[in-house]
Design a protein around this motif. Structure first.
Motif, PDB file in Angstrom:
ATOM      1  N   LEU A  19      45.920  39.614  43.843  1.00  0.00           N
ATOM      2  CA  LEU A  19      44.690  39.068  43.309  1.00  0.00           C
ATOM      3  C   LEU A  19      44.543  39.392  41.839  1.00  0.00           C
ATOM      4  O   LEU A  19      44.823  40.486  41.411  1.00  0.00           O
ATOM      5  CB  LEU A  19      43.514  39.719  44.034  1.00  0.00           C
ATOM      6  N   TRP A  21      42.006  37.959  38.177  1.00  0.00           N
ATOM      7  CA  TRP A  21      41.201  36.981  37.444  1.00  0.00           C
ATOM      8  C   TRP A  21      41.789  36.838  36.045  1.00  0.00           C
ATOM      9  O   TRP A  21      41.966  37.819  35.349  1.00  0.00           O
ATOM     10  CB  TRP A  21      39.769  37.480  37.311  1.00  0.00           C
ATOM     11  N   GLN A  45      39.881  42.823  42.949  1.00  0.00           N
ATOM     12  CA  GLN A  45      40.612  41.667  43.469  1.00  0.00           C
ATOM     13  C   GLN A  45      41.924  42.056  44.159  1.00  0.00           C
ATOM     14  O   GLN A  45      42.539  41.226  44.810  1.00  0.00           O
ATOM     15  CB  GLN A  45      40.898  40.668  42.349  1.00  0.00           C
ATOM     16  N   GLY A 325      37.072  35.233  44.972  1.00  0.00           N
ATOM     17  CA  GLY A 325      37.464  36.456  44.302  1.00  0.00           C
ATOM     18  C   GLY A 325      38.905  36.490  43.863  1.00  0.00           C
ATOM     19  O   GLY A 325      39.335  37.407  43.172  1.00  0.00           O
ATOM     20  N   ARG A 326      39.679  35.495  44.261  1.00  0.00           N
ATOM     21  CA  ARG A 326      41.088  35.426  43.839  1.00  0.00           C
ATOM     22  C   ARG A 326      41.515  33.962  43.661  1.00  0.00           C
ATOM     23  O   ARG A 326      42.651  33.580  43.953  1.00  0.00           O
ATOM     24  CB  ARG A 326      41.971  36.128  44.851  1.00  0.00           C
TER      25      ARG A 326
END
Length: 943
Positions: A19, A21, A45, A325-326
């Motif tokens: 994960l 961002w 993440q 969130g990912r």
């Protein structure tokens, strides 16, 4: 594969933790938080990572912790020796303080598990060393180990964190060598018998783009998943690349379904027409069990033979995945409006959970996803392939009912409405506490509302009580609870007071580290099993618990549904190997259900389960074979779809040929989502479980193989044709445990010497441990052993001649001797019919294969000094002899002719002295230290 599996199982194969961002330039949020049973690293993440409460190493062995959360920033941990530990938690640091440390205390062992998906580009480092890639393929057990102060882990997107310790032994382990698809980080803090002390653990963000471990830097965004839910970086045959391919699939599927004609040999429920008359079976209007031709059978409501060929998970459960969130790891996510809104769970894009499988179905058929329409298609497909029913965790839609599909269900035994469960999730599920006042009345209300409504449904086969509930660990858990919160603990204290009458008698029997002042004090304190008497008391309470639980469920069930079957608790093999769990459950069940994963159908093991259950029929309620060839994870792994098909045929036909197996349920219809099933968060299973892939494409070789087996299942079942056998050592039973092995131990010749030779030993032939008895690691045809035993009034003598091209390489000490050249001996002097975890009186003895061999006795290290061992290297350099003298008092055995005990021998092999490469077993499996039911036996004889 299962709906809530423990961390030591093989299911961290998804990319749920991959994960990042793109907008996070330099500050990934990483912090410590407290879970209900452990310290956690919350890495945003990346997901959450559990740091297990540490095991305490003391002179007599390992002590397991009892963890109690004291709020959001504090926890306490207690041990049997009396040591107490506290955590004081801040976001970036945890202060660990301990008091009352025993003089023979040595160290604390911490462990943290990491998803196997990190092998798709993840990195790690110790101290300031350069980052290294995690191994993509299974290799050595120890990826790296040694003394260090920091450990850094980076996921494949570039995000990571660094843990800083006071220093000491650290290691990264690849548990694929044990069959567990998971990495494990270990840290050992040595305190050397100090009575009190403290230390800190720290955590901070790290990144794969950093100049050195521990620094932060922008994470590189990587697309892990393509627009169709497939692994973006992997090419494979059948990978979908366009919407047009999906539309062409739809046309072919509709054409095939239109041409399908039901099998005229089958009755309306999928049973064999005319078999009722042939085998004199009764027509009762409901599924039931009976005997036919000397074997157990299921019978359809019309009175015909029925071997359940079921498929679990005909539902949107394992293909839904959490994307919120990912989002940046996906090439595409469905729109939140229009047809694609139905790809989001519950048609709610705000849930952050969606299904690529559903999105592909929408593309394929050009309309919104409909569970009812889709399940109707599934039923028709399954019938085309020869399946006859829905397994566990399946929906039951109107289209499934209209298709007249038999099914199974679960009893409503979960928490709520006056029903309480034990605090821990016991295995894969909650376990009802039957000692809570009013539980039976609460169950009656539930059953009157839910179970009674289906009592007259002819399509319902029966009910499960639960899923993978590890009853065998209850004797260790229940004493650690607080009676104010758990009725079972209160009932235990009541039983102890009734038995011992006075607290002094209890203290003498249980020998707690600090004696208790009265029985009231027992209620809120953790109790530890330290003596034979405590072990016996907990066994008695365990039996009381099981009988109370099963008898209550049976009474209430019979009151509201006299027509259907109780088909058990979907036990794992370890629980099914527990004598009490099976014997007591068998008294109240109609069918025993086992989630039976493995390559081989082990007849000796299953015969034992059948006998213990009182002769109840069996259903294998969950299993599958998988491959990593399509970029998904795997459990019970085979090479490709062709091997999946051969494995399927072998499993089902070898099972059906056993006279007590009446069905099986494959897990599951679809592959699990690549980034993990939603209800497990970012660390969910993402395995190749399906008969169809994420694009709704059948695995043709698997389907064709299954159809061959289904077409002949009744001939196999009734002995008219032999079962298919996959000619492969994994599947043909040659490497399977054989619980019938027995070795006889003759009396020693007076004057026997411990000199590495057998010149003074009784003249009995040696017991072989062949290369084919490999239970761990790659094949090694040059590794084997032959052992002998002898006895006198004082000692048991063991001799083994090991053939090993790289002999006597072991750089380990103490409890780690098993990880290089040497031998492991297992002894179980009591409860010979009890499987499952090792008991209080069992002994596991490790002997290092070195010039001056060390002996270590797990959990009883002080007794090792009473043993003597020698080794002699072969002149040819291709092996060595090892001998050991074990006093009977170490084993708590009074020797005399006729005495029997559980016994096993394992040979550990290493090429370099640091890492175990192979393991052979005389009788058991690589799980010997966790399942005593797979050991063989020894018998003392006088000649």
């Amino acid at each position: 594969m299962k709906h809530c599996r423990s961390l030591l199982s093989a299911w961290f194969l998804c990319v749920c933790a991959l994960l990042a961002w793109p907008a996070l330039a330099s500050a990934q949020a990483v912090k410590f938080v407290l879970g209900e049973d452990a310290l956690m690293v919350d890495a945003g993440q990346m997901g959450r990572f559990k740091i297990e409460a540490p095991v305490l190493r003391v002179g007599k062995g390992d002590e397991k912790p009892v963890f109690t959360r004291k709020g959001n920033d504090a926890a306490s941990i207690e041990y049997a020796s009396g040591l107490k530990m506290t955590y004081t938690v801040k976001p970036d640091v945890v202060n660990v303080h301990f008091t009352n440390g025993p003089k023979d205390g040595r160290n604390f062992k911490f462990a943290m598990h990491l998803p196997m998906s990190f092998n798709q580009g993840g990195q790690f480092a110790f101290d300031s060393s350069p980052l290294k890639p995690l191994p993509a393929e299974k290799g050595e057990q120890h990826v790296q180990h040694g003394n260090a102060q920091t450990f850094t882990i980076i996921d494949p997107t570039g995000l990571g964190f660094t843990i800083t310790t006071p220093g000491g032994y650290q290691g990264l382990q690849d548990n694929r060598v044990f069959g567990w698809a998971i990495f494990a980080y270990h840290y050992q803090f040595d305190f050397g018998g100090k009575p009190e002390g403290w230390f800190n653990l720290e955590v901070k963000p790290a990144s794969g783009g950093a100049s050195s471990p521990g620094e932060t830097a922008p994470a590189t965004s990587k697309k892990i998943v393509d627009r169709y839910g497939q692994r973006a970086a992997k090419d494979f045959p059948g990978k979908v690349t366009s919407d047009e391919e999906l539309k062409a699939d739809a046309a072919r599927q509709l054409e095939e379904m239109a041409a399908f004609k039901p099998d005229p040999r089958l009755d309306a429920f999928g049973g064999l027409k005319g078999s009722g008359e042939e085998y004199n079976l009764k027509k009762t209007g409901f599924f039931h069990v009976a005997q036919a031709n000397g074997r157990h059978v299921l019978v359809t409501p019309e009175g015909n033979l029925f071997f359940q060929l079921g498929v679990c998970g005909i539902a949107r459960t394992d293909d839904d995945t959490t994307v919120k969130g990912r989002e940046n790891i996906y090439e595409w996510l469905p729109p939140t409006t229009g047809d694609f809104k139905t790809a989001w769970r519950d048609n709610n894009p705000g849930s952050g959970v969606m299904s690529f499988y559903a999105a592909n179905w929408i593309r394929k058929f050009g309309k919104p996803y409909s569970l009812n329409e889709w399940t109707g298609q599934v039923v028709q497909r399954l019938r085309m392939w020869g399946f006859n029913s829905a397994g566990a965790f399946s929906a039951y839609t109107e289209s499934m009912k209209a298709a007249h599909l038999p099914y199974v269900s679960f009893l409503p035994l979960g928490k709520g409405e006056g029903v309480e469960v034990l605090p821990d999730k016991i295995g894969a599920g909650d376990v009802l506490d039957p000692f809570v006042p009013g539980t039976e009345a609460a169950l009656e209300k539930r059953f009157a509302r839910g179970v009674a409504a289906r009592a007259n449904d002819p399509l319902l086969i029966g009910y499960f009580l639960g899923n993978e509930q590890h009853f065998e660990i209850l004797p260790k858990l229940i004493p650690t609870y607080k009676a104010s919160k758990v009725a079972a603990k209160a009932r235990l204290v009541q039983m102890l007071e009734e038995k011992y009458k006075t607290i002094d008698a209890f203290n003498t029997a249980w020998n707690p580290a600090t004696p208790f002042a009265n029985f009231e004090a027992l209620k809120e304190a953790p109790l530890f099993i330290r003596t034979d008497a405590a072990n016996a008391d907990m066994l008695a309470f365990y039996q009381l618990y099981l009988d109370t639980y099963y008898s209550m469920v049976r009474r209430v069930f019979d009151k509201y549904d006299p027509n259907h079957l109780l088909i058990g608790s979907r036990l794992t093999p370890g629980t099914a190997n527990n004598k009490d769990a099976v014997e007591i459950g068998g008294k109240y069940l109609d069918v025993v259900s086992i989630n039976y994963y493995g390559y081989t159908i082990e007849k000796a093991f299953l015969d034992k389960v059948y006998e213990r259950s009182g002769g109840k029929p069996m259903i294998f309620s969950e299993w599958y074979f998988s491959s990593v060839s399509k970029g998904l994870g795997a459990h019970v792994e085979v090479k490709d779809d062709g091997e999946r098909g051969l494995a399927y045929r072998n499993y089902v036909e070898q099972s059906a040929a056993l006279p007590y197996v009446v069905g099986s349920q494959w897990f599951i219809y679809t592959d699990q989502a690549l980034t993990g099933r939603f209800f497990q968060g970012f660390h969910g299973e993402g395995n190749n479980t399906g008969f169809v892939d994420v694009a709704d494409r059948p695995y043709v070789e698997l389907v064709e193989a299954a159809k061959l087996t289904h077409d002949r299942i009744y001939d196999v079942m009734m002995g008219k044709t032999p079962p298919f056998a996959f000619d492969d050592s994994r599947f043909n039973g040659k490497a399977a445990r054989n619980s019938s092995k027995m070795v006889q131990v003759p009396r020693a010749i007076p004057g026997m010497k411990l000199d590495g030779t057998t010149s003074d030993w009784p003249g009995r032939p040696a017991e072989p441990i062949e290369s084919s008895r490999l239970v761990l690691g790659p094949p090694n045809p040059k590794l084997r052993g032959d052992y002998r035993l002898a006895w006198d009034e004082n000692n048991l003598y063991f001799h083994i001649q090991i053939k090993d091209p790289t002999p006597m390489k072991n750089n380990k000490k103490g409890a780690s001797l098993w990880s290089a050249d040497g031998v492991e001996l297992f002894f179980g002097p009591r409860d010979l019919d009890q499987g499952g975890n090792m008991t209080f009186t069992d002994r596991q003895i490790l002997i290092g294969g070195t010039e001056t061999p060390e002996v270590f006795i797990v959990d009883h290290a002080d007794d090792a000094k009473l043993c003597k061992a020698v080794t002699i290297k072969d002149v040819a350099g291709d092996g060595y002899a090892l001998q050991v003298t074990i006093p009977w008092k170490v084993l708590n055995v009074e020797p005399k002719a006729g005495v029997e005990m559980l016994f096993d021998v394992m040979i550990d092999n290493s090429d370099d002295g640091d890492f175990r490469k192979n393991q052979l077993a005389w009788n058991g499996s690589s799980q010997n230290s966790k399942d005593r039911g797979s050991w063989g036996r020894l018998r003392i004889v006088d000649n």
